[in-house]
Design a protein around this motif. Structure first.
Motif, PDB file in Angstrom:
ATOM      1  N   GLY A   1     -11.651   6.946   9.687  1.00  0.00           N
ATOM      2  CA  GLY A   1     -11.608   5.793   8.792  1.00  0.00           C
ATOM      3  C   GLY A   1     -10.784   6.052   7.555  1.00  0.00           C
ATOM      4  N   LEU A   2     -10.797   7.291   7.091  1.00  0.00           N
ATOM      5  CA  LEU A   2     -10.012   7.648   5.912  1.00  0.00           C
ATOM      6  C   LEU A   2      -8.520   7.452   6.169  1.00  0.00           C
ATOM      7  CD1 LEU A   2     -10.639   8.703   3.093  1.00  0.00           C
ATOM      8  CD2 LEU A   2     -10.468  11.030   3.973  1.00  0.00           C
ATOM      9  N   LYS A   3      -8.117   7.673   7.397  1.00  0.00           N
ATOM     10  CA  LYS A   3      -6.710   7.515   7.756  1.00  0.00           C
ATOM     11  C   LYS A   3      -6.326   6.045   7.967  1.00  0.00           C
ATOM     12  CE  LYS A   3      -6.746  11.944  10.269  1.00  0.00           C
ATOM     13  NZ  LYS A   3      -6.710  12.549  11.626  1.00  0.00           N
ATOM     14  N   LYS A   4      -7.304   5.204   8.313  1.00  0.00           N
ATOM     15  CA  LYS A   4      -6.967   3.863   8.785  1.00  0.00           C
ATOM     16  C   LYS A   4      -7.382   2.733   7.845  1.00  0.00           C
ATOM     17  CE  LYS A   4      -6.904   5.068  13.693  1.00  0.00           C
ATOM     18  NZ  LYS A   4      -7.391   4.744  15.037  1.00  0.00           N
ATOM     19  N   ASN A   5      -7.955   3.049   6.669  1.00  0.00           N
ATOM     20  CA  ASN A   5      -8.357   1.989   5.741  1.00  0.00           C
ATOM     21  C   ASN A   5      -7.352   1.871   4.613  1.00  0.00           C
ATOM     22  OD1 ASN A   5     -11.022   0.320   5.743  1.00  0.00           O
ATOM     23  ND2 ASN A   5     -11.523   2.223   6.825  1.00  0.00           N
ATOM     24  N   ASP A   6      -6.821   0.674   4.425  1.00  0.00           N
ATOM     25  CA  ASP A   6      -5.803   0.448   3.408  1.00  0.00           C
ATOM     26  C   ASP A   6      -6.395   0.275   2.014  1.00  0.00           C
ATOM     27  OD1 ASP A   6      -3.783   0.575   5.270  1.00  0.00           O
ATOM     28  OD2 ASP A   6      -3.800  -1.581   5.664  1.00  0.00           O
ATOM     29  N   GLU A   7      -7.646  -0.179   1.919  1.00  0.00           N
ATOM     30  CA  GLU A   7      -8.236  -0.450   0.608  1.00  0.00           C
ATOM     31  C   GLU A   7      -8.681   0.843  -0.052  1.00  0.00           C
ATOM     32  OE1 GLU A   7     -10.764  -3.818  -0.550  1.00  0.00           O
ATOM     33  OE2 GLU A   7     -10.806  -4.285   1.584  1.00  0.00           O
ATOM     34  N   ALA A   8      -8.238   1.040  -1.287  1.00  0.00           N
ATOM     35  CA  ALA A   8      -8.582   2.266  -2.007  1.00  0.00           C
ATOM     36  C   ALA A   8     -10.090   2.397  -2.209  1.00  0.00           C
ATOM     37  CB  ALA A   8      -7.861   2.301  -3.355  1.00  0.00           C
ATOM     38  N   ARG A   9     -10.792   1.290  -2.468  1.00  0.00           N
ATOM     39  CA  ARG A   9     -12.223   1.394  -2.713  1.00  0.00           C
ATOM     40  C   ARG A   9     -12.968   1.861  -1.465  1.00  0.00           C
ATOM     41  NH1 ARG A   9     -14.008  -4.969  -3.586  1.00  0.00           N
ATOM     42  NH2 ARG A   9     -13.130  -5.813  -1.662  1.00  0.00           N
ATOM     43  N   VAL A  10     -12.469   1.480  -0.273  1.00  0.00           N
ATOM     44  CA  VAL A  10     -13.094   1.956   0.959  1.00  0.00           C
ATOM     45  C   VAL A  10     -12.832   3.448   1.128  1.00  0.00           C
ATOM     46  CG1 VAL A  10     -13.245   1.678   3.457  1.00  0.00           C
ATOM     47  CG2 VAL A  10     -12.844  -0.333   2.007  1.00  0.00           C
ATOM     48  N   ARG A  11     -11.620   3.879   0.814  1.00  0.00           N
ATOM     49  CA  ARG A  11     -11.320   5.311   0.924  1.00  0.00           C
ATOM     50  C   ARG A  11     -12.138   6.121  -0.081  1.00  0.00           C
ATOM     51  NH1 ARG A  11      -6.144   3.294   0.789  1.00  0.00           N
ATOM     52  NH2 ARG A  11      -5.471   4.569  -0.985  1.00  0.00           N
TER      53      ARG A  11
ATOM     54  N   ASP B   1     -18.673  22.047   5.945  1.00  0.00           N
ATOM     55  CA  ASP B   1     -18.152  21.588   7.225  1.00  0.00           C
ATOM     56  C   ASP B   1     -16.622  21.680   7.176  1.00  0.00           C
ATOM     57  OD1 ASP B   1     -16.918  19.485   9.039  1.00  0.00           O
ATOM     58  OD2 ASP B   1     -19.013  19.271   9.642  1.00  0.00           O
ATOM     59  N   GLY B   2     -16.033  22.510   8.003  1.00  0.00           N
ATOM     60  CA  GLY B   2     -14.604  22.795   7.950  1.00  0.00           C
ATOM     61  C   GLY B   2     -13.737  21.561   8.081  1.00  0.00           C
ATOM     62  N   ARG B   3     -14.070  20.683   9.020  1.00  0.00           N
ATOM     63  CA  ARG B   3     -13.233  19.491   9.226  1.00  0.00           C
ATOM     64  C   ARG B   3     -13.337  18.527   8.050  1.00  0.00           C
ATOM     65  NH1 ARG B   3     -12.743  15.974  14.169  1.00  0.00           N
ATOM     66  NH2 ARG B   3     -10.848  15.524  12.990  1.00  0.00           N
ATOM     67  N   ALA B   4     -14.543  18.354   7.527  1.00  0.00           N
ATOM     68  CA  ALA B   4     -14.721  17.474   6.374  1.00  0.00           C
ATOM     69  C   ALA B   4     -13.977  18.033   5.161  1.00  0.00           C
ATOM     70  CB  ALA B   4     -16.205  17.314   6.058  1.00  0.00           C
ATOM     71  N   ILE B   5     -14.073  19.323   4.951  1.00  0.00           N
ATOM     72  CA  ILE B   5     -13.415  19.954   3.810  1.00  0.00           C
ATOM     73  C   ILE B   5     -11.897  19.825   3.935  1.00  0.00           C
ATOM     74  CG2 ILE B   5     -12.948  22.199   2.741  1.00  0.00           C
ATOM     75  CD1 ILE B   5     -15.931  22.860   3.363  1.00  0.00           C
ATOM     76  N   ALA B   6     -11.366  20.040   5.134  1.00  0.00           N
ATOM     77  CA  ALA B   6      -9.917  19.916   5.340  1.00  0.00           C
ATOM     78  C   ALA B   6      -9.451  18.490   5.069  1.00  0.00           C
ATOM     79  CB  ALA B   6      -9.565  20.335   6.767  1.00  0.00           C
TER      80      ALA B   6
ATOM     81  N   ASP C   1      -6.848  17.333   2.075  1.00  0.00           N
ATOM     82  CA  ASP C   1      -5.649  16.563   2.403  1.00  0.00           C
ATOM     83  C   ASP C   1      -5.599  15.268   1.600  1.00  0.00           C
ATOM     84  OD1 ASP C   1      -3.273  16.261   4.203  1.00  0.00           O
ATOM     85  OD2 ASP C   1      -4.368  14.465   4.803  1.00  0.00           O
ATOM     86  N   THR C   2      -6.764  14.629   1.435  1.00  0.00           N
ATOM     87  CA  THR C   2      -6.844  13.392   0.658  1.00  0.00           C
ATOM     88  C   THR C   2      -6.487  13.647  -0.798  1.00  0.00           C
ATOM     89  OG1 THR C   2      -8.533  12.484   2.133  1.00  0.00           O
ATOM     90  CG2 THR C   2      -8.383  11.519  -0.065  1.00  0.00           C
ATOM     91  N   ILE C   3      -6.990  14.728  -1.361  1.00  0.00           N
ATOM     92  CA  ILE C   3      -6.687  15.065  -2.755  1.00  0.00           C
ATOM     93  C   ILE C   3      -5.189  15.225  -2.951  1.00  0.00           C
ATOM     94  CG2 ILE C   3      -6.946  16.859  -4.524  1.00  0.00           C
ATOM     95  CD1 ILE C   3      -9.784  17.342  -3.300  1.00  0.00           C
ATOM     96  N   ARG C   4      -4.534  15.871  -1.999  1.00  0.00           N
ATOM     97  CA  ARG C   4      -3.096  16.144  -2.122  1.00  0.00           C
ATOM     98  C   ARG C   4      -2.235  14.919  -1.856  1.00  0.00           C
ATOM     99  NH1 ARG C   4      -4.501  20.995   0.694  1.00  0.00           N
ATOM    100  NH2 ARG C   4      -3.941  19.940   2.632  1.00  0.00           N
TER     101      ARG C   4
ATOM    102  N   SER D   1      -8.381  10.220  -4.951  1.00  0.00           N
ATOM    103  CA  SER D   1      -8.272  11.668  -5.132  1.00  0.00           C
ATOM    104  C   SER D   1      -9.443  12.196  -5.956  1.00  0.00           C
ATOM    105  CB  SER D   1      -6.956  12.024  -5.827  1.00  0.00           C
ATOM    106  OG  SER D   1      -5.861  11.700  -5.006  1.00  0.00           O
ATOM    107  N   ILE D   2      -9.829  11.470  -6.983  1.00  0.00           N
ATOM    108  CA  ILE D   2     -10.926  11.914  -7.848  1.00  0.00           C
ATOM    109  C   ILE D   2     -12.238  11.948  -7.073  1.00  0.00           C
ATOM    110  CG2 ILE D   2     -12.364  11.175  -9.804  1.00  0.00           C
ATOM    111  CD1 ILE D   2      -9.690  10.196 -11.090  1.00  0.00           C
ATOM    112  N   PHE D   3     -12.506  10.901  -6.285  1.00  0.00           N
ATOM    113  CA  PHE D   3     -13.734  10.909  -5.490  1.00  0.00           C
ATOM    114  C   PHE D   3     -13.693  12.026  -4.454  1.00  0.00           C
ATOM    115  CE2 PHE D   3     -14.870   7.161  -7.604  1.00  0.00           C
ATOM    116  CZ  PHE D   3     -16.144   6.773  -7.242  1.00  0.00           C
ATOM    117  N   ALA D   4     -12.521  12.285  -3.902  1.00  0.00           N
ATOM    118  CA  ALA D   4     -12.393  13.391  -2.952  1.00  0.00           C
ATOM    119  C   ALA D   4     -12.609  14.730  -3.647  1.00  0.00           C
ATOM    120  CB  ALA D   4     -11.019  13.352  -2.274  1.00  0.00           C
ATOM    121  N   MET D   5     -12.143  14.868  -4.889  1.00  0.00           N
ATOM    122  CA  MET D   5     -12.385  16.089  -5.657  1.00  0.00           C
ATOM    123  C   MET D   5     -13.877  16.315  -5.868  1.00  0.00           C
ATOM    124  SD  MET D   5      -9.282  15.452  -8.360  1.00  0.00           S
ATOM    125  CE  MET D   5      -9.955  16.465  -9.682  1.00  0.00           C
TER     126      MET D   5
END
Length: 842
Positions: A640-650, A663-668, A672-675, A683-687
């Protein structure tokens, strides 16, 4: 029973503007803890009425001083008045005259007493001339560059609310005193002066290298709304509109080079004025409307009569608009021109009559431009913000006269809860009657000071309805209903039985609530709405219904301020998620499905996450998936993170991935989202999520964001929020470095706040953290001093009590004094709690 969190209450739903790093929206940072023994403050009595104040000031920005002459025209309320008492804080009064004759006077730290030559007659007119000088420590603020911040502008601006304008002119500094005003301000010739009302003249004196600006406000207003701003500005005429006084210009004032950002911020103002004039039933009442940005403003914005002052932190770039704009601040302050300026509360006890109305006006504007669903989602977010205060800090009535300083009632009960109460009033009255009431109230009380009962009477005038029950529980009472709901269908009698319990604790004055509730029942032929009255602690509602319902929604449309637990099967929740027409019903279903861990639940939430038309529902689906917590749910979130255009959903997706610890996959995915994400706030919520999920592993990724440029340095600042979440000891040294004077202001504030959390977590760092925070109590920057006060409360160190008392004694700004007292109370409570636990262990 303990207060429970609502199914829709979740950090992922919080608006990004409420982050510590940004925070221009916190009109007043609420006190850490409300004093239980605060004094009672009722409407102020007056011996005389002021008709007009003429203020002539010579401002010296370099010396941070003023020379003033105030001419006050007044009339006694009673016969034989022989003393006149004015509010005058730290003014050096040199002379008081009447008709050229010197009068005796006494000046005190916060008042001036003048003795007329002879007792005054009731209704007589008296004109006083008061000469004075001052170096104001509140009410009037002087901004200037220095070696650390060489690009800071030179500015002088006033901020009168609640009772601070007395620090630069004598007055009755109370909202129930209204007068017309003039400001005649002399400044160095390169500066512009802005003020209330109409500009009568601007005279250049080349010999003395200065300019004098003469403004006049012809409609009466309270002293706290008198405003002056001086600095170097670019003027922009945003538009005009037809007001009560003919064609009205809408003007903005910003810094050279920020004209585009100012248009982005203020450009919709003419449309807002036209809309509010229509729905409030009263055309804009003043000769102009100006908006000016200032540096180091201590609030978000201030609705001075005909001229709003706004923090320049609201000048945002285009990237910021992926997540938000500041149009709600613009709408809020504009609405105050009616609610607060045209009609003013008699005392701060009735503050909600302006702040709650201006807050609800944000939703009214959003409803107009973005639709009812967005306005309803605004309510969800406002409830979350209010609930955090009610749950963690204090609970009080909205109409509340108990406070040490007026700003203590400028909290989330007045703003967020009050706005929601107005939304409920609209629900109870219906749209037509609600807006007719607003029109009647404004026209009946224009240019007056009002109290809460005046609104109740206006409702009776228009609708004939007695709403004592509504005002008693929502405005004079505390809290909100906490419902537990169950429903069962009796096939034999063809009746739906809905069992409703109000489980809120009632030992603090919270009542059993009486209110109308819409229950939506969906059968094979579609949904039907039933309005019922809930008025008991336990109540059984019986609704005739021909077939077994497919879904039952309590409080359809989320009209009521409440929490609710409604027991439902997985099948009903999935049906509701897939089929409910009202998006809030789909949100609740998505959120409540977290209790089920099966494949069908994950599949339903995945489908909602990727295909629901509503962004808020997709946000709720993300939170539902994180509650499920399975590998399949995690993979759905990453997809979903890859396929949602709305920033609030991400944002919601990133936050949700943070619940998958180590969790390795979640952390990766979070790294990637932060970068890569274009949005600062995703990015802030991902941080933050990474800090929660990976703790020590997050450090390198987080500090890598210190080099990222962003609006108001919000990404850099959020590094320190995230390090506090991670509880990473290495964050202490980094935060200490970034509190240094010369660092970006928002970074300094965030670093200071993080020290309170990190110092509490790491005992070995407590000494150095405490020492730094005590040092920051004397910082030049207001917001850093306030952050240090709050951080010391988090740290809970006994050594801070004395310095906090000293700060309370030397500070003039009431917010800082109030925050210091609140922090002292919290620290002393923690000390006492520690003593009690020590006794128990023995």
């Amino acid at each position: 029973m303990a207060r429970h969190a609502d199914a829709l209450f979740h950090p992922a739903f919080l608006d990004p503007r409420w982050t510590n790093a940004l925070n221009p929206y916190d009109e007043t940072p609420p006190p850490t803890h409300k004093a239980t023994d605060a004094p009672l403050n009722e409407t102020r009595s007056r011996d005389f009425d002021i008709q007009h104040i003429r203020i002539a000031l010579n401002i010296n920005p370099a010396h941070k001083s003023i020379e003033g002459a105030a001419t006050i025209t007044l009339s006694p309320f009673r016969e034989g008045l022989d003393r006149l008492e004015f509010d005058a804080s730290e003014l050096n009064i040199s002379e008081v005259k009447c008709k050229g004759r010197a009068l005796e006077f006494e000046s005190y730290p916060d008042k001036l007493i003048v003795y007329p030559k002879e007792p005054l007659a009731r209704g007589a007119s008296l004109k006083l001339n008061i000469n004075y000088s001052a170096r104001p420590r509140r009410g009037l603020f002087f901004i200037a560059p220095d070696e650390a911040y060489p690009h800071k502008p030179v500015q002088v601006w006033s901020q009168g609310e609640a009772e601070d304008n007395r620090a630069w002119f004598p007055c009755i500094d109370s909202p129930n005193q209204r007068q017309t005003t003039e400001t005649i301000i002399t400044v160095p010739e390169q500066f512009l002066v802005l003020s209330n009302g109409t500009l009568l003249s601007a005279k250049h004196d080349a010999r003395h290298a200065n300019k004098t600006f003469h403004w006049r406000q012809d409609q009466p207003h309270p002293a706290y709304l008198v405003s002056i701003v001086t600095g170097e500005y670019v003027e922009d005429l945003v538009g005009t509109f037809k007001g009560r006084n003919g064609s009205v210009p809408v003007l903005t004032y910003t810094y050279a080079g920020t004209e585009r950002e100012a248009r982005r911020l203020f450009g919709k103002t003419p449309a807002m004025i036209r809309h509010f004039s229509k729905i409030f039933g009263y055309e804009y009442p003043y000769q102009k409307y100006s908006q000016v940005v200032v540096d180091e403003f201590i609030f978000g914005a201030m609705e001075n009569t005909s001229i709003t002052t706004c923090t320049d932190r609201c000048l945002h770039d285009a990237v910021t608009e992926l997540d938000f704009n500041c149009h709600d601040i613009v709408a809020h302050e504009l609405a105050h021109q009616w609610w607060g300026d045209l009609v003013t509360p008699k005392s701060w006890k009735h503050l909600w009559l302006k702040e709650s109305f201006a807050t609800y006006a944000e939703a009214l504007w959003l409803e107009h431009v973005s639709g009812k669903d967005e306005a309803r989602f605004w309510q969800v977010q406002e409830f979350n913000v209010y609930l955090s205060e009610d749950r963690d800090l204090h609970r009080r009535p909205i109409v509340d006269a108990r406070y040490e300083f007026p700003f203590e009632v400028y909290d989330r009960h007045t703003y967020q809860k009050g706005g929601l109460v107005l939304s409920m009033l609209r629900y109870v009255l219906g749209d037509e009657d609600f807006f007719l009431v607003l029109k009647h109230f404004l026209n009946k009380h224009a240019w007056q000071s009002v109290e809460t009962n005046d609104l109740k009477v206006a409702i009776e005038d228009v609708t004939g309805q007695n709403l004592d029950w509504f005002f008693d529980q929502w405005l004079y009472g505390r809290g909100y209903p906490e419902f537990e709901v169950k429903h069962v269908y009796d096939g034999a009698s063809k009746v739906l039985k809905v069992q409703i319990k109000q489980v809120q604790k009632r030992d603090d004055g919270t009542p059993v609530f009486r209110l109308p509730v819409d229950i939506e029942v969906t059968g094979k032929s579609g949904p039907r709405l039933f309005r019922v009255w809930v008025e008991k602690a336990e109540q059984l509602i019986q609704i005739p219904f021909e077939t077994r319902p497919l879904a039952v929604v309590f409080d359809a449309g989320e009209r009521i301020l409440k929490t609710v637990r409604h027991e439902k099967s997985r099948q009903e929740l999935i049906y509701q998620l897939n089929n409910a027409g009202e998006f809030t019903a789909r949100m609740r279903a998505a959120r409540d499905l977290h209790a089920f861990k099966d494949e069908e639940t994950v599949s339903a939430l995945k489908r909602s996450l990727l295909s629901d038309a509503s962004g808020p529902v997709r946000m709720a689906a993300a939170v539902g998936l994180c509650g499920v917590g399975t590998v399949e749910a995690r993979d759905a979130l990453i997809n979903g993170l890859k396929k949602n255009d709305e920033a609030r959903v991400r944002r919601a997706l990133a936050w949700s991935l943070g619940t998958f610890r180590n969790d390795g996959r979640a952390i990766a995915a979070l790294k990637d989202t932060i970068r890569r994400d274009a949005s600062y706030f995703v990015s802030i919520f991902a941080m933050r999520a990474l800090a929660h999920a990976a703790c020590e592993e997050a450090y390198e990724t987080l500090i890598g964001q210190l080099g990222r440029d962003s609006y108001q340095d919000v990404v850099r600042a959020s590094v320190f929020d995230a390090l506090a979440i991670a509880k990473d000891r290495r964050g202490v040294a980094l935060a200490l470095d970034h509190t240094a004077y010369g660092e970006p202001p928002s970074v300094r504030v965030a670093a200071t706040l993080s020290l309170g959390n990190l110092g509490k977590e790491h005992a070995e760092e407590r000494e150095v953290v405490c020492r730094k925070l005590l040092e920051l109590l004397e910082d030049k920057a207001f917001r850093v001093r306030l952050a240090a006060v709050k951080a010391l409360a988090l740290l809970g160190d006994e050594r801070a009590v004395g310095p906090l008392r000293a700060l309370d004694g030397r500070e003039a700004v009431h917010i800082l004094k109030s925050a210091a007292r609140a922090s002292i109370r919290k620290i002393e409570e923690q000390i006492e709690k520690g003593k009690d636990s020590g006794k128990k262990e023995k």
